[in-house]
Scaffold this motif. Structure first.
Motif, PDB file in Angstrom:
ATOM      1  N   THR A  64       0.829  -1.193   0.000  1.00 37.22           N
ATOM      2  CA  THR A  64       0.000   0.000   0.000  1.00 37.22           C
ATOM      3  C   THR A  64       0.866   1.246   0.000  1.00 37.22           C
ATOM      4  O   THR A  64       1.977   1.267   0.502  1.00 37.22           O
ATOM      5  CB  THR A  64      -0.954   0.039   1.217  1.00 37.22           C
ATOM      6  N   THR A  65       0.303   2.287  -0.600  1.00 28.00           N
ATOM      7  CA  THR A  65       0.952   3.584  -0.645  1.00 28.00           C
ATOM      8  C   THR A  65      -0.151   4.634  -0.637  1.00 28.00           C
ATOM      9  O   THR A  65      -1.335   4.313  -0.736  1.00 28.00           O
ATOM     10  CB  THR A  65       1.849   3.720  -1.892  1.00 28.00           C
ATOM     11  N   THR A  66       0.221   5.877  -0.524  1.00 30.19           N
ATOM     12  CA  THR A  66      -0.757   6.954  -0.579  1.00 30.19           C
ATOM     13  C   THR A  66      -1.328   7.038  -1.984  1.00 30.19           C
ATOM     14  O   THR A  66      -0.590   7.083  -2.962  1.00 30.19           O
ATOM     15  CB  THR A  66      -0.110   8.298  -0.201  1.00 30.19           C
ATOM     16  N   GLY A  67      -2.634   7.022  -2.082  1.00 30.21           N
ATOM     17  CA  GLY A  67      -3.309   7.123  -3.371  1.00 30.21           C
ATOM     18  C   GLY A  67      -3.834   8.516  -3.608  1.00 30.21           C
ATOM     19  O   GLY A  67      -3.653   9.417  -2.781  1.00 30.21           O
ATOM     20  N   LYS A  68      -4.483   8.712  -4.705  1.00 32.43           N
ATOM     21  CA  LYS A  68      -5.121   9.996  -4.990  1.00 32.43           C
ATOM     22  C   LYS A  68      -6.285  10.194  -4.032  1.00 32.43           C
ATOM     23  O   LYS A  68      -6.521  11.289  -3.543  1.00 32.43           O
ATOM     24  CB  LYS A  68      -5.593  10.036  -6.449  1.00 32.43           C
ATOM     25  N   VAL A  69      -7.043   9.113  -3.807  1.00 33.05           N
ATOM     26  CA  VAL A  69      -8.133   9.091  -2.834  1.00 33.05           C
ATOM     27  C   VAL A  69      -7.861   7.912  -1.920  1.00 33.05           C
ATOM     28  O   VAL A  69      -7.811   6.770  -2.380  1.00 33.05           O
ATOM     29  CB  VAL A  69      -9.501   8.931  -3.535  1.00 33.05           C
ATOM     30  N   ASN A  70      -7.644   8.135  -0.645  1.00 32.93           N
ATOM     31  CA  ASN A  70      -7.298   7.086   0.320  1.00 32.93           C
ATOM     32  C   ASN A  70      -5.961   6.452  -0.047  1.00 32.93           C
ATOM     33  O   ASN A  70      -5.007   7.148  -0.327  1.00 32.93           O
ATOM     34  CB  ASN A  70      -8.426   6.054   0.435  1.00 32.93           C
ATOM     35  N   SER A  71      -5.902   5.114  -0.070  1.00 32.55           N
ATOM     36  CA  SER A  71      -4.634   4.453  -0.364  1.00 32.55           C
ATOM     37  C   SER A  71      -4.717   3.708  -1.693  1.00 32.55           C
ATOM     38  O   SER A  71      -5.788   3.575  -2.276  1.00 32.55           O
ATOM     39  CB  SER A  71      -4.257   3.492   0.772  1.00 32.55           C
ATOM     40  N   ALA A  72      -3.564   3.235  -2.154  1.00 37.55           N
ATOM     41  CA  ALA A  72      -3.474   2.538  -3.438  1.00 37.55           C
ATOM     42  C   ALA A  72      -2.473   1.409  -3.304  1.00 37.55           C
ATOM     43  O   ALA A  72      -1.677   1.375  -2.370  1.00 37.55           O
ATOM     44  CB  ALA A  72      -3.008   3.509  -4.526  1.00 37.55           C
ATOM     45  N   MET A  73      -2.508   0.471  -4.253  1.00 39.82           N
ATOM     46  CA  MET A  73      -1.475  -0.554  -4.319  1.00 39.82           C
ATOM     47  C   MET A  73      -0.358  -0.031  -5.201  1.00 39.82           C
ATOM     48  O   MET A  73      -0.614   0.587  -6.231  1.00 39.82           O
ATOM     49  CB  MET A  73      -2.015  -1.859  -4.902  1.00 39.82           C
ATOM     50  N   THR A  74       0.857  -0.275  -4.793  1.00 37.97           N
ATOM     51  CA  THR A  74       1.986   0.077  -5.622  1.00 37.97           C
ATOM     52  C   THR A  74       2.426  -1.165  -6.394  1.00 37.97           C
ATOM     53  O   THR A  74       2.522  -2.248  -5.841  1.00 37.97           O
ATOM     54  CB  THR A  74       3.147   0.673  -4.790  1.00 37.97           C
ATOM     55  N   PHE A  75       2.619  -1.001  -7.693  1.00 46.16           N
ATOM     56  CA  PHE A  75       3.027  -2.080  -8.581  1.00 46.16           C
ATOM     57  C   PHE A  75       4.443  -1.779  -9.051  1.00 46.16           C
ATOM     58  O   PHE A  75       4.695  -0.697  -9.567  1.00 46.16           O
ATOM     59  CB  PHE A  75       2.102  -2.159  -9.804  1.00 46.16           C
ATOM     60  N   ASP A  76       5.365  -2.738  -8.895  1.00 47.67           N
ATOM     61  CA  ASP A  76       6.755  -2.491  -9.290  1.00 47.67           C
ATOM     62  C   ASP A  76       7.099  -3.048 -10.671  1.00 47.67           C
ATOM     63  O   ASP A  76       8.247  -2.995 -11.098  1.00 47.67           O
ATOM     64  CB  ASP A  76       7.737  -3.016  -8.250  1.00 47.67           C
ATOM     65  N   GLY A  77       6.101  -3.593 -11.385  1.00 47.31           N
ATOM     66  CA  GLY A  77       6.337  -4.111 -12.725  1.00 47.31           C
ATOM     67  C   GLY A  77       6.920  -5.511 -12.762  1.00 47.31           C
ATOM     68  O   GLY A  77       7.225  -6.038 -13.820  1.00 47.31           O
ATOM     69  N   THR A  78       7.053  -6.134 -11.579  1.00 46.69           N
ATOM     70  CA  THR A  78       7.624  -7.480 -11.506  1.00 46.69           C
ATOM     71  C   THR A  78       6.761  -8.371 -10.619  1.00 46.69           C
ATOM     72  O   THR A  78       6.992  -8.482  -9.421  1.00 46.69           O
ATOM     73  CB  THR A  78       9.065  -7.445 -10.950  1.00 46.69           C
ATOM     74  N   GLY A  79       5.736  -8.957 -11.199  1.00 50.41           N
ATOM     75  CA  GLY A  79       4.918  -9.932 -10.475  1.00 50.41           C
ATOM     76  C   GLY A  79       3.823  -9.373  -9.603  1.00 50.41           C
ATOM     77  O   GLY A  79       3.167 -10.128  -8.889  1.00 50.41           O
ATOM     78  N   ASP A  80       3.596  -8.074  -9.622  1.00 43.05           N
ATOM     79  CA  ASP A  80       2.551  -7.478  -8.787  1.00 43.05           C
ATOM     80  C   ASP A  80       1.270  -7.303  -9.596  1.00 43.05           C
ATOM     81  O   ASP A  80       1.268  -6.600 -10.610  1.00 43.05           O
ATOM     82  CB  ASP A  80       2.972  -6.093  -8.280  1.00 43.05           C
ATOM     83  N   TYR A  81       0.193  -7.939  -9.153  1.00 45.59           N
ATOM     84  CA  TYR A  81      -1.108  -7.740  -9.773  1.00 45.59           C
ATOM     85  C   TYR A  81      -2.195  -8.267  -8.845  1.00 45.59           C
ATOM     86  O   TYR A  81      -1.921  -9.006  -7.898  1.00 45.59           O
ATOM     87  CB  TYR A  81      -1.201  -8.397 -11.155  1.00 45.59           C
TER      88      TYR A  81
END
Length: 189
Positions: free
Chosen positions: A34-51
């Protein structure tokens, strides 16, 4: 999806009346994505296996009148497509894809009507720059593919695109942050 806590091999539950559970996959073993999102929080994707794997619920087998909506923030300008969300199994069993196309910093909306080829529409260049939040909505009403960026219909590139037909119902998963189970992975939030 409930964005309160996103963990490796964890689950998130949608906030709709369907209450579907989705599996969170992280390729690096980091337990909190998790990271700070535009509204509330968001998932951060690093481009390697995150989905996020939403599975194959029948409510997501949409043949016409589809709307895909997301807040999105790319952090890298990789040399390929980065899927925001899509429904896909293989080159012979595809349904739809909303992505970032790094060539020209474009949004891409793709639909498959036969399961094996894409009908694509790209925005004009410079519509999707890195390190900027965008609210994007892609729609198909059985007659036109449209894209809205930050509340305004994007007119340019291939949009709006006249298109008719029923979207192929892929047997693949619906996913966020990758096309299918790990292709065209997103880098950002």
């Amino acid at each position: 999806l409930d964005d309160a806590s996103i963990v490796d091999a964890g689950t998130v539950t949608d906030s709709s009346s369907f209450g579907h559970t989705a599996m969170v996959n992280t390729g690096d073993g980091v337990t909190n994505k998790t990271t700070t999102g535009k509204v509330n929080s968001a998932m951060t994707f690093d481009g390697t296996g995150d989905y996020i794997n939403l599975g194959t619920p029948t409510e997501l087998d949409i043949a016409t009148n589809i709307t895909i909506e997301s807040w999105v923030y790319a952090t890298a300008d990789v040399d390929n497509y980065m899927t925001i969300a899509g429904k896909y199994l293989s080159a012979a069993d595809k349904s739809w894809d909303l992505a970032r196309f790094s060539t020209g910093d474009q949004f891409l909306f793709a639909l498959s009507f036969d399961g094996s080829t894409w009908s694509t529409a790209n925005t004009a260049d410079n519509a999707f720059k890195v390190n900027t939040w965008y609210h994007v909505v892609a729609t198909y009403d059985g007659a036109n593919m449209r894209l809205y960026i930050n509340g305004e219909e994007h007119i340019g590139g291939d949009f709006p695109k006249a298109q008719t037909g029923s979207i192929n119902i892929s047997t693949g998963i619906t996913s966020v942050g990758a096309l299918g189970a790990g292709a065209d992975e997103f880098t950002g939030n």
